[in-house]
Design an enzyme around this catalytic site. Structure first.
Site, PDB file in Angstrom:
ATOM      1  N   CYS A 104      79.390  40.419  67.031  1.00  0.00           N
ATOM      2  CA  CYS A 104      80.801  40.024  66.952  1.00  0.00           C
ATOM      3  C   CYS A 104      81.431  40.428  65.623  1.00  0.00           C
ATOM      4  O   CYS A 104      82.639  40.631  65.539  1.00  0.00           O
ATOM      5  CB  CYS A 104      80.949  38.524  67.184  1.00  0.00           C
ATOM      6  SG  CYS A 104      79.874  37.519  66.151  1.00  0.00           S
ATOM      7  N   ARG A 120      58.790  23.797  71.835  1.00  0.00           N
ATOM      8  CA  ARG A 120      59.923  23.063  71.262  1.00  0.00           C
ATOM      9  C   ARG A 120      61.095  22.998  72.235  1.00  0.00           C
ATOM     10  O   ARG A 120      61.272  23.864  73.072  1.00  0.00           O
ATOM     11  CB  ARG A 120      60.402  23.752  69.980  1.00  0.00           C
ATOM     12  CG  ARG A 120      59.352  23.827  68.899  1.00  0.00           C
ATOM     13  CD  ARG A 120      59.949  24.508  67.674  1.00  0.00           C
ATOM     14  NE  ARG A 120      58.907  24.897  66.743  1.00  0.00           N
ATOM     15  CZ  ARG A 120      58.877  24.546  65.458  1.00  0.00           C
ATOM     16  NH1 ARG A 120      59.824  23.784  64.969  1.00  0.00           N
ATOM     17  NH2 ARG A 120      57.915  24.950  64.674  1.00  0.00           N
ATOM     18  N   CYS A 147      53.528  21.690  75.833  1.00  0.00           N
ATOM     19  CA  CYS A 147      54.817  22.383  75.900  1.00  0.00           C
ATOM     20  C   CYS A 147      55.388  22.639  74.514  1.00  0.00           C
ATOM     21  O   CYS A 147      55.091  21.937  73.554  1.00  0.00           O
ATOM     22  CB  CYS A 147      55.811  21.570  76.734  1.00  0.00           C
ATOM     23  SG  CYS A 147      56.134  19.930  76.077  1.00  0.00           S
ATOM     24  N   PHE A 199      68.081  24.361  71.181  1.00  0.00           N
ATOM     25  CA  PHE A 199      69.324  23.686  70.778  1.00  0.00           C
ATOM     26  C   PHE A 199      70.171  23.256  71.963  1.00  0.00           C
ATOM     27  O   PHE A 199      70.953  22.324  71.884  1.00  0.00           O
ATOM     28  CB  PHE A 199      70.157  24.602  69.867  1.00  0.00           C
ATOM     29  CG  PHE A 199      70.667  25.835  70.548  1.00  0.00           C
ATOM     30  CD1 PHE A 199      71.892  25.836  71.185  1.00  0.00           C
ATOM     31  CD2 PHE A 199      69.920  26.999  70.568  1.00  0.00           C
ATOM     32  CE1 PHE A 199      72.362  26.958  71.824  1.00  0.00           C
ATOM     33  CE2 PHE A 199      70.385  28.127  71.202  1.00  0.00           C
ATOM     34  CZ  PHE A 199      71.606  28.112  71.832  1.00  0.00           C
ATOM     35  N   HIS A 259      55.732  18.777  72.544  1.00  0.00           N
ATOM     36  CA  HIS A 259      54.393  18.174  72.501  1.00  0.00           C
ATOM     37  C   HIS A 259      53.385  19.014  71.724  1.00  0.00           C
ATOM     38  O   HIS A 259      52.489  18.462  71.076  1.00  0.00           O
ATOM     39  CB  HIS A 259      53.903  17.890  73.928  1.00  0.00           C
ATOM     40  CG  HIS A 259      54.648  16.757  74.569  1.00  0.00           C
ATOM     41  ND1 HIS A 259      55.147  16.800  75.852  1.00  0.00           N
ATOM     42  CD2 HIS A 259      55.021  15.536  74.069  1.00  0.00           C
ATOM     43  CE1 HIS A 259      55.776  15.665  76.125  1.00  0.00           C
ATOM     44  NE2 HIS A 259      55.711  14.882  75.063  1.00  0.00           N
ATOM     45  N   CYS A 288      51.544  21.183  80.904  1.00  0.00           N
ATOM     46  CA  CYS A 288      51.437  20.434  79.653  1.00  0.00           C
ATOM     47  C   CYS A 288      50.586  19.187  79.906  1.00  0.00           C
ATOM     48  O   CYS A 288      50.785  18.478  80.899  1.00  0.00           O
ATOM     49  CB  CYS A 288      52.831  20.043  79.157  1.00  0.00           C
ATOM     50  SG  CYS A 288      52.787  18.938  77.717  1.00  0.00           S
ATOM     51  N   ASP A 309      55.138  27.995  59.858  1.00  0.00           N
ATOM     52  CA  ASP A 309      56.454  27.895  60.485  1.00  0.00           C
ATOM     53  C   ASP A 309      57.023  29.259  60.821  1.00  0.00           C
ATOM     54  O   ASP A 309      58.166  29.574  60.505  1.00  0.00           O
ATOM     55  CB  ASP A 309      57.421  27.116  59.575  1.00  0.00           C
ATOM     56  CG  ASP A 309      58.653  26.655  60.364  1.00  0.00           C
ATOM     57  OD1 ASP A 309      58.546  26.560  61.597  1.00  0.00           O
ATOM     58  OD2 ASP A 309      59.706  26.417  59.748  1.00  0.00           O
ATOM     59  N   TYR A 351      52.154  26.787  63.091  1.00  0.00           N
ATOM     60  CA  TYR A 351      52.978  25.618  62.757  1.00  0.00           C
ATOM     61  C   TYR A 351      52.951  25.360  61.264  1.00  0.00           C
ATOM     62  O   TYR A 351      53.940  24.917  60.678  1.00  0.00           O
ATOM     63  CB  TYR A 351      52.477  24.385  63.532  1.00  0.00           C
ATOM     64  CG  TYR A 351      52.786  24.456  64.998  1.00  0.00           C
ATOM     65  CD1 TYR A 351      54.071  24.188  65.464  1.00  0.00           C
ATOM     66  CD2 TYR A 351      51.809  24.794  65.931  1.00  0.00           C
ATOM     67  CE1 TYR A 351      54.374  24.265  66.820  1.00  0.00           C
ATOM     68  CE2 TYR A 351      52.101  24.877  67.283  1.00  0.00           C
ATOM     69  CZ  TYR A 351      53.389  24.612  67.723  1.00  0.00           C
ATOM     70  OH  TYR A 351      53.684  24.689  69.056  1.00  0.00           O
ATOM     71  N   HIS A 356      79.572  32.916  64.276  1.00  0.00           N
ATOM     72  CA  HIS A 356      80.321  33.763  65.201  1.00  0.00           C
ATOM     73  C   HIS A 356      81.637  34.180  64.562  1.00  0.00           C
ATOM     74  O   HIS A 356      82.230  33.439  63.782  1.00  0.00           O
ATOM     75  CB  HIS A 356      80.584  32.959  66.483  1.00  0.00           C
ATOM     76  CG  HIS A 356      81.237  33.759  67.570  1.00  0.00           C
ATOM     77  ND1 HIS A 356      80.757  34.986  67.986  1.00  0.00           N
ATOM     78  CD2 HIS A 356      82.329  33.498  68.336  1.00  0.00           C
ATOM     79  CE1 HIS A 356      81.532  35.438  68.969  1.00  0.00           C
ATOM     80  NE2 HIS A 356      82.485  34.554  69.187  1.00  0.00           N
TER      81      HIS A 356
END
Length: 847
Positions: free
Chosen positions: A333, A219, A217, A222, A230, A197, A262, A259, A807
């Site tokens: 599940c 995202r 780099c 989570f 970046h 990067c 999206d 982007y 879940h």
């Protein structure tokens, strides 16, 4: 070795080399959950490529006559100090470099954890042939057998192929920026490796902007892994929309992200866009996981979530019959929870598990595609206790981990593939609604139980709807079959309104420390909302021949053996965005519904005349049937497709603006008799799950969809499929003609028209039900009935903001002890969260 060589020569003609498209079942037995890691390993038939555990391979040999099997056994390797450095200059071994299984760089990382032993076994004497033995045999034998062995081992297993195909099924669209992308002539040339990067020096998850060649780099995920955002920040500063993930570029393509849009996209000009910066696609090799593979990896970690899973206490693991965990196949599940509960119901146990030997003996040549066999296999896997054993220690370095109840368990891959096949949602690896899956599975049971016991009868009940015209006070009674009681959540009945308002006010003021307050709704308020009369404002009354107001009351015409209650937590906001109500409901352990029993017509009560509402036809069109070879004067069900109903355009437009499909909107207006937006909206909400929800509106009785003719020939394959379910050829023909020759719609149609079909001959013995019984057939489907008193024995809980994410876990009462089933974890429940459930399962209390 001469004997074995002669035997091999005699069976050589039956040994096949897998071709592209052949289904190779090399990681799971077709009749049990045995695998290469199980005791005895797995035997793969070298002709059909079906896999069998050691307890079933002799049975397959006896039935099929096949003798040559590839015997695969895997034993877990001792953990190495450093498995990350292959020492060959290639990327780390643990990082997949190609989408394949069981070969160097393959996706299935478990391959690195096992020693694999492979040999050919000839039945019935189980003579063994190793690769070394083959070297001494005649060329013709050695070549054919070696090619078959190598082909089986190199082929992607069916379960892996399905898993990856399902994620690839998230079809990517061509980016609107691809065709005219402006690229800067800035002299940038990108080397074939060694990328970093440009901002933070990260060496993984790198994206090259296709406008200016900047390498940055991706995202941050989570869980804190991934990149430092970046590449995204670069787009926000420059507006340059497309980036390619370095390390995923191969001659077949690469991961391209827009982007601006999206989303992952296609770039048809990718070779020239890469060449602009000196990258030759044809020489590139994949060294990074694609976004598809990353999604699979992330979704396989879903089982680690610790919400509604009683994570505050150390739970005691349980093992034994009926206490078997199920592996999460990546967001499966919902399926795991539903099937755990269903196999605590005696009807499902006796239908599929008590008869498992008979079912397996009668299984077709390919049992992986047989519904009854796969359901029986799953049920036996859950109830036998054979797979309810602690999972191997993953090698915790400090040995401090507490027991979590993880089991070897069973992986319902074959079952999931079979019940989801052809379904737009359940065939994918996305999260689904447990209630929708329960109904889907019950529907499949109904289809496959035309003869013999039908376990779904345990849930089936009749609902009586009583509509009273407020002008004439005359009534109309209708009955329908249902399997689930949908309980409304009256938010205005919350007992902690002041707390809710206070918390909402603090949030609006920007107070980040405002507590999350859950609405407390009494269960009695939910039941009252279900039972109170509903006001119908646009009811067309046959007594006064006009629209008027009516009341509709819903009652139980029969009480099922097992009652399923769905809390309607999922709703739509004012902006039509789905949302979940955050509520706590004091659901009781026992339930008495006797007060909701239907009464039928009251003494002295007059019924509304049986007169249809005015037809929605243009007045100058003559209603005339087309009498083709399938019509007759008495039963002219083939109406002219030229007849078009007159629909209220403004209502159709309003519905379309809400985002519903045009044809669904037209149907909603048609079937509610042009009675306004509210009635049409209610119809849509009640029919969104119909398989033909967005199919073109076809007038009742008209078999001609767009582009078809009434005399169109029907598919013999479709006819045979429906006849195999126990219906007559005439009934199958009628169903296919009513649904434009579409098999799935025809099967749904036939099950929703059982009453109409009872007068037609059923294939069993060629006699109608009335003739075979010597009396009139009962009105409607068979239901059980009894007292309306119930006790809670299971519930399924959901965590997350909508049914499409989050879940599911289930709690089941076993021998007076609540047990939590959380995928592969099975533990004694300390504090079952009964107030937060989504689906509740009650059984009748014996008086």
């Amino acid at each position: 070795m001469a004997d074995v060589g002669e035997v091999l020569m005699s069976v050589l003609s039956t040994i096949r080399v897998p071709k592209p498209g052949d289904r190779v079942h090399k990681d799971e037995c077709a009749l049990s959950f045995s695998s290469p890691e199980s005791e005895g390993g797995l035997y793969v038939c070298m002709n059909s490529f079906l896999g069998f555990g050691s307890q079933y391979v002799d049975r397959h040999h006896a039935r099929s006559g096949q003798r040559a099997y590839l015997h695969i056994t895997r034993t877990r390797k001792a953990k190495k100090e450093d498995d990350n450095n292959s020492g060959s200059g290639h990327p780390p071994k643990k990082k997949p470099t190609r989408l394949a299984i069981g070969i160097e760089g393959g996706f299935d990382v478990e391959q690195d954890q096992y020693e694999e032993d492979v040999k050919v076994v000839i039945l019935p004497d189980r003579q063994e042939v190793t690769s070394e033995d083959l070297a001494t045999m005649p060329d013709v034998v050695r070549e054919r057998v070696s090619l078959s062995m190598a082909g089986i081992m190199a082929a992607d297993s069916v379960s892996h192929t399905l898993q990856v195909q399902q994620w690839d099924g998230e079809v990517r669209q061509e980016s609107r920026h691809a065709a005219d992308l402006k690229q800067l002539d800035n002299g940038v040339k990108i080397p074939p490796s060694g990328w970093r990067c440009e901002v933070c020096d990260l060496q993984e998850n790198l994206w090259m902007n296709l406008t200016d060649g900047k390498v940055m780099c991706g995202r941050r995920y989570f869980d804190g892994s991934g990149g430092n955002n970046h590449a995204l920040l670069h787009f926000q500063e420059t507006g340059y929309p497309l980036a390619v993930k370095l390390g995923t570029i191969t001659p077949d393509g690469a991961d391209v992200y827009s982007y601006d849009e999206d989303d992952m996209v296609l770039d048809s000009k990718l070779p020239e866009h890469l060449a602009h910066f000196g990258i030759d696609m044809m020489t590139m090799e994949k060294t990074e996981r694609t976004m598809t593979e990353l999604e699979i990896a992330v979704n396989q970690r879903v089982g680690e979530w610790e919400v509604i899973q009683e994570s505050g206490t150390t739970l005691r693991p349980l093992f034994g019959p009926g206490l078997t965990g199920m592996k999460n196949l990546g967001n499966s599940c919902y399926l795991n929870s539903v099937m755990q509960v269903l196999f605590t119901v005696p009807d499902f146990q006796s239908k599929y598990v008590s008869n498992i030997d008979k079912i397996i003996d009668e299984a077709p040549s390919d049992p992986t595609q047989d519904f009854k066999t796969q359901v029986a296999k799953l049920g036996y896997g859950l109830l036998s206790g054979e797979y309810s054993k602690p999972a191997p220690d993953p090698g915790d370095e400090n040995g401090a981990s507490e027991p979590r109840g993880d089991q070897i368990g069973i992986a319902p891959r074959m079952f999931k593939a079979l019940v989801g096949r052809g379904h737009p949602e359940f065939s994918t690896n996305r999260q689904q609604d447990a209630q929708e899956f329960l109904l889907h599975f019950i529907n499949m049971v109904e289809r496959n139980c035309r003869s013999g016991p039908n376990p779904s009868e345990a849930f089936r009940f009749l609902v009586e709807e009583r509509i009273v015209c407020q002008q004439s006070q005359k009534a109309k009674y209708t009955q329908r079959v249902d399997y689930i009681v949908q309980l409304p959540v009256p938010m205005d009945q919350a007992t902690n309104t002041e707390e809710l308002q206070e918390a909402e006010h603090r949030r609006e003021e920007g107070d980040s420390s405002a507590p999350t307050v859950r609405a407390q709704i009494p269960f009695t308020a939910c039941m009252a909302a279900l039972s109170e009369p509903e006001i119908l404002t646009d009811f067309w009354s046959s007594a006064v021949q006009a629209k008027t107001t009516a009341t509709k009351t819903t009652r139980f015409a029969s009480f099922p053996d097992h009652l399923v209650i769905q809390i309607k937590k999922f709703t739509f906001g004012l902006d039509w965005v789905p949302k979940k109500l955050d509520v706590s409901i004091d659901v009781p352990d026992t339930l008495d519904l006797s007060a909701l029993q239907a009464t039928g017509q009251q003494p002295g009560e007059e019924l509304l005349p049986e007169v249809a509402p005015p037809p929605l036809m243009t007045p100058d069109v003559e209603v005339k049937g087309i009498l083709g070879s399938h019509g007759n004067e008495e039963d002219d069900s083939l109406y002219s497709p030229l007849l078009s109903p007159v629909l209220d355009d403004s209502t159709v437009s309003q519905l379309c603006e809400m985002g519903f499909p045009m044809e669904a909107c037209r149907k909603a207006v048609y079937y509610t008799g042009n009675t306004g937006i509210d009635a049409a909206m209610n119809w849509i909400m009640g029919h969104m799950d119909d398989p033909d929800f967005s199919a073109p509106l076809v007038l009742p009785g008209c078999s001609s969809g767009p582009g078809t003719t009434p005399t169109e020939s029907l598919s013999e394959e479709h006819l045979a499929t429906i006849v195999s379910m126990g219906f007559s050829r005439d009934q199958a023909t009628k169903a296919l003609r009513a649904t434009s020759n579409v098999l799935d719609r025809a099967v749904d149609w036939i099950f929703s028209h059982l009453d109409d079909l009872e007068s037609m001959d059923v294939s069993e013995g060629g006699r109608s039900a009335a003739e075979s019984e010597g009396r009139e057939p009962p009105p409607g489907p068979r239901v059980r009935d009894g007292p309306g008193k119930y006790e809670l024995f299971a519930f399924i809980s959901h965590m997350g903001t909508s049914t499409m994410c989050g879940h599911y876990v289930c709690h089941i009462k076993k021998d007076q002890q609540w047990v939590i089933f959380n995928d592969q974890k099975v533990c004694a429940s300390e504090k079952p969260p009964k107030d937060l459930g989504y689906l509740y399962f009650y059984r009748r209390v014996a008086e």
